[in-house]
Scaffold this active site. Sequence first.
Site, PDB file in Angstrom:
ATOM      1  N   SER A 180       0.831  -1.191   0.000  1.00  0.00           N
ATOM      2  CA  SER A 180       0.000   0.000   0.000  1.00  0.00           C
ATOM      3  C   SER A 180       0.876   1.256   0.000  1.00  0.00           C
ATOM      4  O   SER A 180       1.763   1.381  -0.834  1.00  0.00           O
ATOM      5  CB  SER A 180      -0.974  -0.039   1.182  1.00  0.00           C
ATOM      6  OG  SER A 180      -2.033   0.866   0.977  1.00  0.00           O
ATOM      7  N   ASP A 189      -5.161  -3.200  -3.657  1.00  0.00           N
ATOM      8  CA  ASP A 189      -4.325  -3.005  -2.476  1.00  0.00           C
ATOM      9  C   ASP A 189      -3.868  -4.328  -1.850  1.00  0.00           C
ATOM     10  O   ASP A 189      -4.679  -5.196  -1.537  1.00  0.00           O
ATOM     11  CB  ASP A 189      -5.133  -2.209  -1.442  1.00  0.00           C
ATOM     12  CG  ASP A 189      -4.274  -1.577  -0.370  1.00  0.00           C
ATOM     13  OD1 ASP A 189      -3.454  -2.286   0.238  1.00  0.00           O
ATOM     14  OD2 ASP A 189      -4.421  -0.365  -0.132  1.00  0.00           O
TER      15      ASP A 189
END
Length: 239
Positions: free
Chosen positions: A8, A127
Amino acid sequence: MDIVVGTSVGALVGALYAAGIPIDKIEKLGENVGWNDMADLSWASFLQLFLRERMLPTEKMEKYITGNIGRRRFDELNIPFACVATDLVTGERVIFRDGEVALAARASATVPGIFDPVEYRHRFLVDGGLFDNIPTDVAELLGADIIIAVAVSSDFSKNSISTVYRVLTQAIYIQGKVLDAEHLKIADYVIRPRVGDVSALDLGRSKECIDAGIRAARASLPELKSMLIERTSVQWLFK
């Protein structure tokens, strides 16, 4: 062997660091970055999101990374680097170790439900935090002898859930909490900046987070140095 692994936002910062961008420049980038640098947040895009169910594009995120490190590939980085994304169709973890770094970092940081999945080799990637928010297991897999993790998990009970984006982010936090605890067990040392009241959406508080990270790292140095000396001494004794 030194290696950097991130997921991320950690993938974005890790890419910059592994490419040799000076720390002071990374700090300035972090202090000045906003969501408009990362994605198209125009009113037209939001209208498409809610009226036509079209998610927001993230090409700007890739351009942002490319603008700072160029079109580097993983084998061109100063320090070996890996980042993690999630295949939205199969649920599999995807570990990036080759190809263009900017695309990989973008995929790792694409929050599902709001932003378009990144299409890569017939996969639709989002993600990596859905699967592996603190990828100590990846560092172990790639041969790290001593794993130092940085735990920056938010106290999600303090987060606002006033928008769709914040609700989705909250769901990711809740899902990842148990996995985070297991992955932290793999680390040899964990640095824990005091950022529990900061959400991943609070880019305007970047400087505050950087300062918290510096304080936590400095406080950890004596214990961390002792551990490193002890571990490396044992390795040399038994060679």
